[in-house]
Design an enzyme around this catalytic site. Structure first.
Site, PDB file in Angstrom:
ATOM      1  N   HIS A 168     -53.566  97.307 -24.754  1.00 61.56           N
ATOM      2  CA  HIS A 168     -54.067  97.008 -23.402  1.00 61.56           C
ATOM      3  C   HIS A 168     -53.553  95.641 -22.928  1.00 61.56           C
ATOM      4  O   HIS A 168     -54.332  94.703 -22.721  1.00 61.56           O
ATOM      5  CB  HIS A 168     -55.592  97.039 -23.482  1.00 61.56           C
ATOM      6  N   GLU A 270     -50.460  99.142 -19.686  1.00 61.44           N
ATOM      7  CA  GLU A 270     -50.962  99.454 -21.028  1.00 61.44           C
ATOM      8  C   GLU A 270     -50.235 100.673 -21.603  1.00 61.44           C
ATOM      9  O   GLU A 270     -50.248 101.748 -20.982  1.00 61.44           O
ATOM     10  CB  GLU A 270     -52.455  99.737 -20.959  1.00 61.44           C
TER      11      GLU A 270
END
Ligand code: TA6
Length: 296
Positions: A168, A270
């Site tokens: 992320h 991400e």
């Protein structure tokens, strides 16, 4: 014993540790090509700064480093589920990997320009209570003028399991209003803003002028984040879903560990295995997602 050999690593050139009042340990690693910093908690990359360049990653000035709260910025590891747990909202969002105490098991300077770092996490009573499977996960970083991250999941259980994951990444951009993500044109995406799941198609580069929270499907192996002063290249392997997120004004205000105006200086792109790209691993097998980050 967890992390019993940090003293040994501290003897290496360019390696230094620090601990804050919460016992939160960070390690800074410098070689001739770049400097990187990690929290051992969550095996969490905090920064990667190639020589004579700006940090590629962004961390909120209000991030919390207390070995409990997920760190706002850098590259949190979302695993073994993404976002809310599919059936139990009492379980931590984005899984438990990013809020676990990993073990730093390896730091080696391969040469003056290249350093290898490895973190590991195995299942425990704590993880089994959240996710009833035996596993070993490893995060290897290779710090050079580029940064390579290799996330490997091994099924050490007696039965297959399925997981979702996301590296992320929060990227550092000078001005979000002048930033675009290239490489997603014409792709299908799921728009999850406001809890919806509207299916839409990307028209041209992704630009940000509102809250954006999108799951792009069947994404290519290279993406670029283009902003006025530089371009960040992301090259990936074994991941076919990509999330693009910027909280924009209202959501930024709603997060205590996110400065009200900080949405202007960051973007999340991400690399994931989520949605139909989740991974099912048979017993004894491993899966490795590889991402390479560079500023061009
Ligand atoms: O980046 C995608 C996302 O799922 C967003 O919906 C937002 O919730 C973000 O992750 C941050 O999640 P966190 O649990 O770290 O606040």
């Amino acid at each position: 014993m967890q992390n019993s050999h940090l003293q040994e690593f501290a003897q290496l050139d360019g390696v230094s540790f620090s601990k804050n009042e919460h016992g939160h340990i960070t390690v800074k690693i410098e070689n001739a090509s770049a400097t990187a910093e990690f929290s051992i908690f969550g095996a969490h990359l905090l920064s990667f700064t190639p020589k004579n360049q700006e940090d590629l990653f962004w961390v909120s000035k209000k991030a919390i480093f207390n070995n409990t709260k997920a760190i706002r910025g850098g590259m949190p590891i979302c695993w073994p589920w993404f976002n809310a747990h599919p059936s139990d909202s009492t379980k931590p969002a984005h899984g438990f990997a990013r809020i676990s105490e990993w073990e730093l098991v390896h730091i080696t300077h391969l040469d003056e320009n290249k350093t290898e770092v490895i973190f590991k996490l195995n299942d425990s009573e704590k993880t089994q209570a959240l996710w009833p499977h035996a596993f070993g996960i490893q995060l290897k970083f290779i710090i050079n003028s580029k940064l390579e991250a290799r996330f490997t999941v091994t099924n050490t259980d007696t039965k297959a399991f399925t997981y979702a994951t996301a590296l992320h990444s929060y990227f550092n951009v000078q001005d979000i209003s002048k930033t675009q993500v290239l490489g997603l044109d014409a792709l299908n995406y799921i728009n999850t803003v406001g809890g919806t799941r509207a299916k839409e198609v990307q028209q041209g580069p992704v630009s940000i002028s509102q809250e954006v929270d999108r799951i792009y499907l069947d994404t290519p192996t290279t993406l670029t984040i283009k902003s006025p002063s530089r371009t960040i290249a992301i090259a990936s392997k074994n991941t076919q879903t990509t999330v693009v997120w910027n909280p924009w004004i209202e959501k930024a205000k709603s997060m205590a560990d996110f400065g009200d105006d900080e949405y202007k200086e960051m973007i999340c792109v991400e690399n994931c295995n989520i949605e139909h790209d989740q991974v099912t691993l048979d017993t004894g097998l491993s899966h490795t997602m590889i991402i390479k980050f560079s500023a061009i």
